[in-house]
Design an enzyme around this catalytic site. Sequence first.
Site, short mmCIF file in Angstrom:
data_model
loop_
_atom_site.label_atom_id
_atom_site.label_comp_id
_atom_site.label_asym_id
_atom_site.label_seq_id
_atom_site.Cartn_x
_atom_site.Cartn_y
_atom_site.Cartn_z
N ASP A 66 -0.24 5.16 0.84
CA ASP A 66 -0.51 6.20 1.84
C ASP A 66 -0.62 5.59 3.23
OD1 ASP A 66 -0.76 8.53 0.08
OD2 ASP A 66 -2.36 7.32 -0.80
N ASP A 81 -1.68 -0.23 6.31
CA ASP A 81 -1.69 0.58 7.53
C ASP A 81 -3.08 0.83 8.08
OD1 ASP A 81 -2.32 2.39 5.28
OD2 ASP A 81 -2.41 3.88 6.87
N THR A 108 -4.79 5.63 -4.29
CA THR A 108 -4.44 6.99 -4.69
C THR A 108 -4.16 7.07 -6.20
OG1 THR A 108 -3.29 8.96 -3.86
CG2 THR A 108 -1.93 7.06 -4.38
N ASN A 123 0.44 10.39 -8.09
CA ASN A 123 0.89 10.58 -6.71
C ASN A 123 1.92 9.52 -6.32
OD1 ASN A 123 -1.07 12.52 -6.71
ND2 ASN A 123 -2.49 11.45 -5.35
N LYS A 160 -6.14 19.27 -6.73
CA LYS A 160 -5.59 18.67 -5.51
C LYS A 160 -4.36 17.80 -5.86
CE LYS A 160 -5.19 14.98 -2.74
NZ LYS A 160 -4.99 13.55 -3.00
N GLY A 162 -9.86 10.23 -3.36
CA GLY A 162 -10.06 11.65 -3.12
C GLY A 162 -11.39 12.18 -3.64
N LYS A 163 -11.81 11.73 -4.81
CA LYS A 163 -13.08 12.21 -5.37
C LYS A 163 -14.23 11.67 -4.51
CE LYS A 163 -12.07 10.50 -9.57
NZ LYS A 163 -10.64 10.20 -9.57
N GLU A 164 -14.11 10.41 -4.14
CA GLU A 164 -15.14 9.78 -3.30
C GLU A 164 -15.19 10.46 -1.94
OE1 GLU A 164 -12.76 8.35 -5.06
OE2 GLU A 164 -13.61 6.75 -6.27
N GLU A 206 -0.98 11.30 4.59
CA GLU A 206 -2.35 11.81 4.67
C GLU A 206 -2.46 13.18 5.34
OE1 GLU A 206 -4.62 10.78 2.93
OE2 GLU A 206 -4.66 8.61 2.75
N ASP A 241 0.87 -1.17 0.00
CA ASP A 241 0.00 0.00 0.00
C ASP A 241 0.92 1.23 0.00
OD1 ASP A 241 -2.20 1.78 0.60
OD2 ASP A 241 -1.48 1.80 2.67
C1 XBP Z 1 -5.17 6.35 0.19
C2 XBP Z 1 -6.43 7.03 -0.04
C3 XBP Z 1 -6.44 8.06 -1.05
C4 XBP Z 1 -5.66 9.29 -0.72
C5 XBP Z 1 -6.00 10.38 -1.71
O1 XBP Z 1 -5.37 4.97 0.24
O2 XBP Z 1 -7.44 6.74 0.55
O3 XBP Z 1 -7.75 8.43 -1.26
O4 XBP Z 1 -5.99 9.76 0.56
O5 XBP Z 1 -5.68 10.00 -2.98
P1 XBP Z 1 -4.16 3.92 0.24
P2 XBP Z 1 -6.45 10.58 -4.28
O6 XBP Z 1 -3.66 3.92 1.66
O7 XBP Z 1 -4.81 2.64 -0.15
O8 XBP Z 1 -3.12 4.34 -0.73
O9 XBP Z 1 -6.91 11.96 -3.94
O10 XBP Z 1 -5.41 10.56 -5.36
O11 XBP Z 1 -7.61 9.67 -4.54
MG MG Z 2 -2.98 3.20 3.42
#
Ligand code: XBP
Ligand code: MG
Length: 263
Positions: A18, A190, A131, A135, A92, A60-62, A25, A16
């Site tokens: 983020d 995580d 993400t 990114n 963003k 992010g959109k969701e 985050e 993963d």
């Molecule tokens: C990360 C997320 C993403 C980021 C934002 O999940 O939930 O939505 O916060 O990314 P993961 P975008 O830990 O599975 O990577 O704005 O590009 O969607």
């Molecule tokens: Mg994560």
Amino acid sequence: MNTETHDTKLKAFIFDVDGTLSNTERDGHRVAFNRAFEEFGIDWHWSVETYGELLAVTGGKERMKFYVDKFLDQDKIPEDIEAKIPELHAAKTRHYTELLSTGAIPLRPGVERLIDEARQRGFRLAIATTTTPENVTALLTHTLGADSIDWFEVIAAGDIVPAKKPGPDIYEYALEAMKLSADECIAFEDSENGVRSSTGANLCTIITINDYTKDHDFADACIVLDQMGEPGHAFSVITGDANSASYLNCDLVMELHQRANAG
Ligand code: XBP
Ligand code: MG
């Protein structure tokens, strides 16, 4: 069962992004959302605390849609917001990748060491994240260098599957792209949405928590650590058995994988 033979079944590490590779985050995505809102003259500000609640929804959109639906009074919803979300999200992403390019967001302890060791020992690497692909590329480039993008055989990211985490789809996509079965791989996550996704795809999963996820339910993980740790900078084991190791290396990853897949 011959332990040696079973160990060799582990072929790939799926990460993963983020919260696992880096604590992106709070000081990355959140800040970038707020900058995009400001740029568009939208009077929203996501505090550290509010953002923690918004992380219940991945993507992010969701997440913006969730905020509009669940956090705003009807009369506070900006006109045409649904139509504006894709543009806001593009802004963003621009702010986020700019932030990463300043080097402000490092990898978490032990991540670079484990990836280096995994490469040296011939494990295949992949990424499974909700993400946006840019990114991931920006994070890897500004932490491990531009070449590191090629270390990952598959970068499964963003809208590549319609159902984001906690759905298993993104991990299933990565497995399919690598032509590997779940018991030949291990996942690094995580969050609760993350572990639901990875274990939903039948992957043994190692958790490293962070401030936003420390109270999540990780009952299905094979071990829960506070971090990967480094030699001389030990991890704390929250649940599970680390065999008296003090940091996560390939031997411990193989041991955890073997235990999870035994029997
Ligand atoms: C990360 C997320 C993403 C980021 C934002 O999940 O939930 O939505 O916060 O990314 P993961 P975008 O830990 O599975 O990577 O704005 O590009 O969607
Ligand atoms: Mg994560």
